[in-house]
Write a protein that holds these residues in place. Structure first.
Motif, PDB file in Angstrom:
ATOM      1  N   ALA A   2       0.845  -1.197   0.000  1.00 27.38           N
ATOM      2  CA  ALA A   2       0.000   0.000   0.000  1.00 27.38           C
ATOM      3  C   ALA A   2       0.878   1.243   0.000  1.00 27.38           C
ATOM      4  CB  ALA A   2      -0.901  -0.007   1.231  1.00 27.38           C
ATOM      5  N   ILE A   3       0.457   2.223  -0.745  1.00 26.33           N
ATOM      6  CA  ILE A   3       1.201   3.491  -0.769  1.00 26.33           C
ATOM      7  C   ILE A   3       0.743   4.310   0.440  1.00 26.33           C
ATOM      8  CG2 ILE A   3       1.723   5.544  -2.129  1.00 26.33           C
ATOM      9  CD1 ILE A   3       0.672   3.946  -4.609  1.00 26.33           C
ATOM     10  N   PRO A   4       1.659   4.691   1.356  1.00 27.56           N
ATOM     11  CA  PRO A   4       1.226   5.414   2.560  1.00 27.56           C
ATOM     12  C   PRO A   4       0.632   6.770   2.179  1.00 27.56           C
ATOM     13  CG  PRO A   4       3.561   4.816   2.684  1.00 27.56           C
ATOM     14  CD  PRO A   4       3.103   4.491   1.309  1.00 27.56           C
ATOM     15  N   VAL A   5      -0.371   7.153   2.896  1.00 21.87           N
ATOM     16  CA  VAL A   5      -1.076   8.391   2.563  1.00 21.87           C
ATOM     17  C   VAL A   5      -0.163   9.608   2.682  1.00 21.87           C
ATOM     18  CG1 VAL A   5      -2.002   8.855   4.882  1.00 21.87           C
ATOM     19  CG2 VAL A   5      -3.306   9.563   2.874  1.00 21.87           C
ATOM     20  N   GLU A   6       0.830   9.514   3.577  1.00 19.26           N
ATOM     21  CA  GLU A   6       1.714  10.666   3.794  1.00 19.26           C
ATOM     22  C   GLU A   6       2.549  10.993   2.556  1.00 19.26           C
ATOM     23  OE1 GLU A   6       1.591   8.067   5.809  1.00 19.26           O
ATOM     24  OE2 GLU A   6       1.005   8.779   7.805  1.00 19.26           O
ATOM     25  N   THR A   7       2.628  10.029   1.634  1.00 20.77           N
ATOM     26  CA  THR A   7       3.417  10.226   0.428  1.00 20.77           C
ATOM     27  C   THR A   7       2.752  11.213  -0.522  1.00 20.77           C
ATOM     28  OG1 THR A   7       4.016   7.938   0.676  1.00 20.77           O
ATOM     29  CG2 THR A   7       4.479   8.915  -1.442  1.00 20.77           C
ATOM     30  N   PHE A   8       1.445  11.438  -0.320  1.00 22.24           N
ATOM     31  CA  PHE A   8       0.708  12.302  -1.239  1.00 22.24           C
ATOM     32  C   PHE A   8       0.834  13.734  -0.794  1.00 22.24           C
ATOM     33  CE2 PHE A   8      -0.879   8.168  -1.896  1.00 22.24           C
ATOM     34  CZ  PHE A   8      -1.158   8.101  -3.247  1.00 22.24           C
ATOM     35  N   PHE A   9       1.094  14.562  -1.731  1.00 17.15           N
ATOM     36  CA  PHE A   9       1.460  15.915  -1.411  1.00 17.15           C
ATOM     37  C   PHE A   9       0.952  16.824  -2.508  1.00 17.15           C
ATOM     38  CE2 PHE A   9       3.957  19.416  -0.322  1.00 17.15           C
ATOM     39  CZ  PHE A   9       4.146  19.261   1.036  1.00 17.15           C
ATOM     40  N   LEU A  10       0.025  17.703  -2.172  1.00 21.61           N
ATOM     41  CA  LEU A  10      -0.551  18.597  -3.157  1.00 21.61           C
ATOM     42  C   LEU A  10       0.311  19.850  -3.259  1.00 21.61           C
ATOM     43  CD1 LEU A  10      -3.024  17.925  -4.747  1.00 21.61           C
ATOM     44  CD2 LEU A  10      -4.425  19.123  -3.076  1.00 21.61           C
ATOM     45  N   ALA A  11       0.920  20.089  -4.412  1.00 19.04           N
ATOM     46  CA  ALA A  11       1.789  21.257  -4.570  1.00 19.04           C
ATOM     47  C   ALA A  11       0.975  22.514  -4.302  1.00 19.04           C
ATOM     48  CB  ALA A  11       2.375  21.289  -5.974  1.00 19.04           C
TER      49      ALA A  11
ATOM     50  N   LEU B 173      18.177   1.857   0.054  1.00 23.11           N
ATOM     51  CA  LEU B 173      17.893   3.022   0.888  1.00 23.11           C
ATOM     52  C   LEU B 173      17.607   4.236   0.012  1.00 23.11           C
ATOM     53  CD1 LEU B 173      17.657   4.289   3.674  1.00 23.11           C
ATOM     54  CD2 LEU B 173      20.129   4.633   3.674  1.00 23.11           C
ATOM     55  N   ILE B 174      18.429   4.416  -1.006  1.00 20.26           N
ATOM     56  CA  ILE B 174      18.226   5.545  -1.922  1.00 20.26           C
ATOM     57  C   ILE B 174      16.845   5.451  -2.558  1.00 20.26           C
ATOM     58  CG2 ILE B 174      18.974   6.523  -4.133  1.00 20.26           C
ATOM     59  CD1 ILE B 174      20.877   7.319  -2.013  1.00 20.26           C
ATOM     60  N   GLU B 175      16.469   4.261  -2.984  1.00 18.29           N
ATOM     61  CA  GLU B 175      15.180   4.119  -3.636  1.00 18.29           C
ATOM     62  C   GLU B 175      14.042   4.490  -2.686  1.00 18.29           C
ATOM     63  OE1 GLU B 175      14.228   0.457  -5.666  1.00 18.29           O
ATOM     64  OE2 GLU B 175      12.095   0.980  -5.560  1.00 18.29           O
ATOM     65  N   PHE B 176      14.165   4.063  -1.448  1.00 17.36           N
ATOM     66  CA  PHE B 176      13.108   4.386  -0.500  1.00 17.36           C
ATOM     67  C   PHE B 176      13.008   5.896  -0.295  1.00 17.36           C
ATOM     68  CE2 PHE B 176      10.782   5.032   3.307  1.00 17.36           C
ATOM     69  CZ  PHE B 176       9.792   4.065   3.242  1.00 17.36           C
ATOM     70  N   ILE B 177      14.138   6.534  -0.178  1.00 17.32           N
ATOM     71  CA  ILE B 177      14.133   7.990   0.024  1.00 17.32           C
ATOM     72  C   ILE B 177      13.491   8.691  -1.176  1.00 17.32           C
ATOM     73  CG2 ILE B 177      15.634  10.017   0.242  1.00 17.32           C
ATOM     74  CD1 ILE B 177      17.528   8.254   1.924  1.00 17.32           C
ATOM     75  N   VAL B 178      13.852   8.249  -2.378  1.00 14.97           N
ATOM     76  CA  VAL B 178      13.302   8.851  -3.591  1.00 14.97           C
ATOM     77  C   VAL B 178      11.797   8.641  -3.679  1.00 14.97           C
ATOM     78  CG1 VAL B 178      13.219   8.615  -6.114  1.00 14.97           C
ATOM     79  CG2 VAL B 178      15.422   8.708  -4.938  1.00 14.97           C
ATOM     80  N   ARG B 179      11.349   7.432  -3.406  1.00 11.73           N
ATOM     81  CA  ARG B 179       9.960   7.089  -3.662  1.00 11.73           C
ATOM     82  C   ARG B 179       9.038   7.424  -2.504  1.00 11.73           C
ATOM     83  NH1 ARG B 179       8.652   1.499  -5.251  1.00 11.73           N
ATOM     84  NH2 ARG B 179       6.713   2.495  -5.892  1.00 11.73           N
ATOM     85  N   HIS B 180       9.543   7.407  -1.276  1.00 10.82           N
ATOM     86  CA  HIS B 180       8.634   7.545  -0.141  1.00 10.82           C
ATOM     87  C   HIS B 180       8.938   8.691   0.798  1.00 10.82           C
ATOM     88  CE1 HIS B 180       6.495   3.910  -1.164  1.00 10.82           C
ATOM     89  NE2 HIS B 180       7.666   3.407  -1.483  1.00 10.82           N
ATOM     90  N   THR B 181      10.200   8.936   1.070  1.00 12.96           N
ATOM     91  CA  THR B 181      10.497   9.969   2.064  1.00 12.96           C
ATOM     92  C   THR B 181      10.366  11.365   1.453  1.00 12.96           C
ATOM     93  OG1 THR B 181      12.060   8.412   3.018  1.00 12.96           O
ATOM     94  CG2 THR B 181      12.157  10.664   3.812  1.00 12.96           C
ATOM     95  N   LEU B 182      11.045  11.601   0.359  1.00 17.17           N
ATOM     96  CA  LEU B 182      11.039  12.942  -0.220  1.00 17.17           C
ATOM     97  C   LEU B 182       9.662  13.378  -0.718  1.00 17.17           C
ATOM     98  CD1 LEU B 182      14.519  12.956  -1.971  1.00 17.17           C
ATOM     99  CD2 LEU B 182      13.838  14.049   0.172  1.00 17.17           C
TER     100      LEU B 182
END
Lengths: 487, 487
Positions: A2-11, B173-182
């Motif tokens: 599942a894609i975590p909801v926090e990943t969604f970000f409205l510019a 780790l890089i992939e996670f940062i790119v796809r989920h953290t940032l």
């Protein structure tokens, strides 16, 4: 997933209706490769709540994305990235505009461009890797390292590991080094004379920063480890290369104005020669005369499988003149990044303050794991196992080199894990290395080790820490063939 | 425990007969505390072989040591350090002579003397620790971190972990940062725009080294994190303090000649204020006008438990002008030492080269463990748990502070883990802190955060990341009592 909801970000500066912006946000996530086929989207309720919009807006956006086959619905279980969704372009991720910064100007200091030892990233896929300094997974004691790591993660150790350790180091590791590691080199030191570093490289860097300035002279061995020259260049000191011979650094060739002498007496890098006891004494006398300091990188002393190691320079030093660099990285495994500095307390104090500013401290968990691994005796067994394997490989190497008439320029009388080689004049070992690579053989061209420009082109290094013994013979045979073809 | 034979080391310049020197070596080991009561000595055969002397010499030395009660014999099982052996002196280990180096001269660059935030090493023993940035073992997810660490130590991951990683980072780790953290911060970045660092401190240090020179101007918030000023001093740049208000850094107060602006928009350190979206835009416009770069330390954005975090400055940056500093250390635990830099590729290239020279790379095992912990969702749960706990503590803090009429100088409208406090004029919070320490309460005096000299003495910080919620009230009561006594 599942894609975590926090990943969604409205510019916040987006254009168009809210619904359109939500659609665009999801589509961009898919197009940029962040959301992948089959991944589940948050429910419309959750996403609406997270974005602070009404639920119907999200539902409408999802419905539109469904129609465009970006998403698929699986009954009541929700929305997923469709298996037919567009693939992200392989060439480039979408960007928010062009870089407007003139980086040529904005970068105040450059650090790229240092010449390193060339080694392909995928070296492990080559059949005959005569490369240096990479761990051999066959020799490493996995099971026990793992046990120690788990022990170090135990609740009892947790406080020690999570603490900010920047003004001290793991007391267990320091105690082991004081009581067991240093005495093997004849060195007596107190805890405040030791600093744990992120590998030997970090130890050398710290020492150079503390001891050198633009007005000081550093004497370095020639040839030497290219990473050291790189470090010294950063300190902007005056660097004087001093030739090495079969006995390592020649003290008589040291310039009188040397402030700091960098040396690798156990196994000179890259020639593997060991400095005899007499010369060590002469070197210390010379340093005393010049009031110079000596930074001793006690490189590969553990790999003395032919004769016991000679006492460290530091053990002969009665004046606090020697700064000692030790490492567990080489002998445990390079990715560990654990080393240490030993020196007089005023020096260690400055190095510790600099370390705190640059990186705070080496991670607590790694320090504690190493402390367990060492104190349970696993380290000693590992060294014995590695020494035995390297000893055997070394014998096979020497036989093969002799059989093919290849010239050895330097080899460790005590051991080591590489042989320093000389090709006939006129052979460019970069070219040789390239040709050998096509034949599944890796060697290390020697030019980057030399200080002078142009550097001699006909040297190369053969490491035997990663090549299985049964492949050595064929590897050397191929090397000899290519050399003959070039000669 | 048996003392390994390799620990024994005959000083090559020793005086006297071989037997006497062996006796002396053992006695010195005992006197210096290296060998301890009850530890077993190597057999005479093994020690003789190791030292290259005859067995009878060792036996005679052992017998003599037995007579002097340094050693005891236990039948046929061998020799042990005697339970009656002299205790090592508590004050000092024997040394090989006095330090002859004039360290005042030998040290080329000094790094000690930086003013830091004072915090006793044994802070965990205090009942009311209002300190900042230390992990709360009650909140950390031990069990899963341990599982991830064990998984990362598996044979399958071994090659990745032992490799020398200096020109790249752990791809997982890089992939996670790119796809989920940032994306949670609204930032889109490619892998070559990211560098893993040894915590946020290391990231800031690398950025300062690459971007600043003696001829450049760095704008820093005032008050600010003292570690940053320490870093900037090393770069020898011209440092200009810029006042912060309730909305963080004031862009209008930036000097026109700023080259690099260091800011903490999520939670200003130490005031906890959050920069509103409008001001973020103004700051970027101002940076564009001046052709300055911005280093954004996205400090504690995860701890936005009152309102969702605002988009990072970096997400609003269309020109590549912002360099972003992220960290897992604060939110996971400080001892982890894991952070990252996000910036344009030319900048990241230089930072990577510098990192390689200073420390090679952050240890592979820690990178991989974090990658597992993040990708399995444990990180998100941890943040939720911490946010909930901090939210509760914050409420209790505010109540208690209001009840006692203490003045809050800055508090995060979004959250954070500390409150910035002002004591009445004339109160020296160093004195206050000392008096409170005697009453089992720890607070952080505010003077080290200020750029000016003399710094205001009446500020202090109350962290609530380590204090159990049920102790807050009593702690604040004691604080109020001591303040009243000083006023």
């Amino acid at each position: 997933m599942a894609i975590p909801v926090e990943t969604f970000f409205l510019a916040p500066d987006g254009q168009g209706t809210l619904q359109a912006r939500i659609q665009q946000m999801v589509a961009e996530g898919i197009l940029s490769g962040r959301f992948r086929r089959g991944e589940k989207l948050p429910s419309s309720r959750r996403l609406a709540h997270h974005l602070g919009v009404s639920r119907i807006t999200v539902t409408l956006a999802y419905t539109e994305l469904l129609a465009n086959d970006y998403l698929s619905a699986r009954g009541r279980s929700g929305y997923y990235v469709s298996e037919n969704a567009p693939e992200p372009p392989a060439f480039d991720a979408p960007r928010r505009g062009e870089d407007q910064v003139d980086w040529t100007h904005a970068i105040g200091q450059r650090f790229t461009g240092a010449v390193g030892v060339s080694r392909p990233k995928d070296w492990a896929r080559y059949r005959y890797p005569f490369i240096y300094g990479q761990a051999d997974p066959q020799l490493f004691d996995h099971a026990n390292w793992r046990l120690c790591a788990v022990q170090a993660l135990g609740v009892r150790d947790f406080a020690a590991l999570t603490r900010d350790y920047y003004d001290q180091d793991d007391p267990d590791l320091i105690e082991f080094i004081v009581r067991h590691t240093l005495p093997r080199r004849g060195i007596i030191a107190k805890p405040d004379e030791i600093l744990i570093t992120l590998g030997a490289q970090n130890a050398l860097w710290l020492a150079a920063q503390v001891l050198l300035t633009q007005r000081r002279v550093a004497a370095v061995e020639n040839p030497c480890y290219p990473g050291l020259r790189d470090i010294l260049q950063q300190s902007r000191c005056h660097m004087v290369p001093v030739p090495v011979d079969q006995n390592g650094l020649d003290p008589d060739a040291l310039p009188d104005e040397s402030d700091v002498i960098f040396t690798t007496p156990s196994h000179q890098c890259p020639t593997s020669s060991t400095m005899p006891l007499d010369r060590r004494r002469v070197l210390l006398d010379r340093a005393r005369e010049m009031e110079a300091l000596v930074v001793e990188d006690d490189y590969e002393f553990e790999m003395s499988f032919l004769k016991p190691p000679l006492p460290a320079l530091k053990s002969l030093d009665t004046e606090g003149r020697v700064i000692y660099v030790g490492s567990f990285s080489k002998s445990l495994f390079p990715g560990l990044r654990l080393g240490y500095l030993v020196g007089s307390a005023p020096f260690i104090r400055e190095a510790r303050a600099l370390r705190a500013s640059v990186l705070r401290h080496p991670p607590g968990h790694i320090q504690r794991t190493a402390a367990y691994f060492l104190s349970l005796g696993h380290y000693d067994s590992l060294i014995r196992r590695m020494s035995k394997a390297l000893h055997q490989r070394r014998r096979v190497m020497e036989d093969a080199l002799a059989r093919h008439g290849l010239e050895i320029a330097g080899r460790g009388a005590h051991g080591g894990s590489s042989v320093w080689m000389r090709a006939p004049e006129g052979v460019n070992t970069e070219v040789l290395a390239e040709r050998l690579r096509a034949r599944d053989v890796l060697i290390e061209p020697g030019a980057p080790f030399f200080s002078e420009a142009p550097a001699p082109r006909n040297f190369y290094r053969l490491g035997y820490s990663s090549i299985p013994v049964e492949r050595i013979d064929e590897g050397i045979a191929r090397l000899a063939q290519e050399l003959a073809a070039l000669g």
